[in-house]
Design an enzyme around this catalytic site. Structure first.
Site, PDB file in Angstrom:
ATOM      1  N   ASN A  43       0.829  -1.205   0.000  1.00 15.11           N
ATOM      2  CA  ASN A  43       0.000   0.000   0.000  1.00 15.11           C
ATOM      3  C   ASN A  43       0.865   1.256   0.000  1.00 15.11           C
ATOM      4  OD1 ASN A  43       0.599  -0.863   2.690  1.00 15.11           O
ATOM      5  ND2 ASN A  43      -1.090   0.323   3.524  1.00 15.11           N
ATOM      6  N   ILE A  44       0.347   2.267  -0.679  1.00 17.50           N
ATOM      7  CA  ILE A  44       1.053   3.544  -0.830  1.00 17.50           C
ATOM      8  C   ILE A  44       0.060   4.647  -0.451  1.00 17.50           C
ATOM      9  CG2 ILE A  44       2.249   5.083  -2.430  1.00 17.50           C
ATOM     10  CD1 ILE A  44       2.711   2.528  -4.215  1.00 17.50           C
ATOM     11  N   GLU A  45       0.369   5.335   0.648  1.00 18.15           N
ATOM     12  CA  GLU A  45      -0.541   6.382   1.117  1.00 18.15           C
ATOM     13  C   GLU A  45      -0.030   7.763   0.716  1.00 18.15           C
ATOM     14  OE1 GLU A  45      -0.976   5.568   5.343  1.00 18.15           O
ATOM     15  OE2 GLU A  45      -2.223   3.809   4.906  1.00 18.15           O
ATOM     16  N   CYS A  54      -4.097   0.600  -2.608  1.00 15.05           N
ATOM     17  CA  CYS A  54      -3.957  -0.654  -1.865  1.00 15.05           C
ATOM     18  C   CYS A  54      -2.855  -1.535  -2.447  1.00 15.05           C
ATOM     19  CB  CYS A  54      -5.258  -1.441  -1.920  1.00 15.05           C
ATOM     20  SG  CYS A  54      -6.623  -0.712  -1.032  1.00 15.05           S
ATOM     21  N   GLU A  56      -2.963  -4.683  -3.154  1.00 13.44           N
ATOM     22  CA  GLU A  56      -3.435  -5.598  -4.201  1.00 13.44           C
ATOM     23  C   GLU A  56      -3.425  -4.914  -5.566  1.00 13.44           C
ATOM     24  OE1 GLU A  56      -4.758  -4.803  -1.298  1.00 13.44           O
ATOM     25  OE2 GLU A  56      -6.098  -6.347  -0.529  1.00 13.44           O
ATOM     26  N   CYS A  94     -10.210  -5.032   0.099  1.00 12.07           N
ATOM     27  CA  CYS A  94     -11.351  -4.103   0.076  1.00 12.07           C
ATOM     28  C   CYS A  94     -12.205  -4.367  -1.169  1.00 12.07           C
ATOM     29  CB  CYS A  94     -10.866  -2.651   0.098  1.00 12.07           C
ATOM     30  SG  CYS A  94     -10.252  -2.049  -1.483  1.00 12.07           S
ATOM     31  N   CYS A  97     -10.614  -3.473  -4.562  1.00 11.82           N
ATOM     32  CA  CYS A  97      -9.606  -4.435  -5.035  1.00 11.82           C
ATOM     33  C   CYS A  97     -10.265  -5.722  -5.531  1.00 11.82           C
ATOM     34  CB  CYS A  97      -8.593  -4.731  -3.933  1.00 11.82           C
ATOM     35  SG  CYS A  97      -7.505  -3.337  -3.623  1.00 11.82           S
TER      36      CYS A  97
END
Ligand code: THU
Length: 140
Positions: A43-45, A54, A56, A94, A97
């Site tokens: 994941n990359i915020e 996300c 995935e 989620c 995804c």
């Protein structure tokens, strides 16, 4: 079974580089193409929170970019950043995804492996997690 262990190990390795400074919740994924090639993702915020991606979909979009558009399995691991190779809970994908994966697989065949470690995991089909789904065939 061998593939399951390999995928979980790659998901755990991928999770190490997750960029999750805001939630502190790190996720790793490992996606296997129909030919057996594996793509990791995490994941990359972003400071603008809604822009986060996300794990995935990071794995999926990396693979699709490289020309793969049919997949057989994904392993997913997630938990608080303080946790390392043994996680305290499963990290289900989620809804967004699930739908993104639906585009590139047979939901009855595609396996979603949720893991806490290489020894503690459960396996679902995508259809289990996204029943009565809308997919490419609906547009024919
Ligand atoms: N996250 C994923 O990477 N995959 C999911 O399917 C659910 C949530 C990430 C997004 C965000 O960076 C963090 O977990 C907390 O929601």
């Amino acid at each position: 079974m061998e593939d399951v262990k390999i995928l979980i190990s790659k998901a755990l390795e991928s999770r190490k580089n997750a960029y999750a400074p805001y939630s502190g919740y790190k996720v790793g994924a490992a996606l296997m193409t129909s030919a057996g090639k594996i793509y990791g993702g995490f994941n990359i915020e972003c400071a603008a929170y809604s822009v986060c991606n996300c794990a995935e979909r990071t794995a999926l979009f990396r693979a699709v970019y490289e020309g793969h558009n049919y997949f057989k399995a994904i392993a997913i691991v997630g938990g608080n950043e303080a946790e390392e190779d043994v996680l305290s809970s499963f990290a289900p994908p989620c809804g967004m995804c699930r739908q993104a994966l639906r585009e590139f697989c047979d939901p009855k065949e595609f396996k979603v492996i949720l893991a806490k470690s290489a020894e503690d995991f459960k396996v679902f089909t995508l259809e289990d997690l996204l029943p009565q789904s809308f997919g490419p065939d609906n547009l024919n």
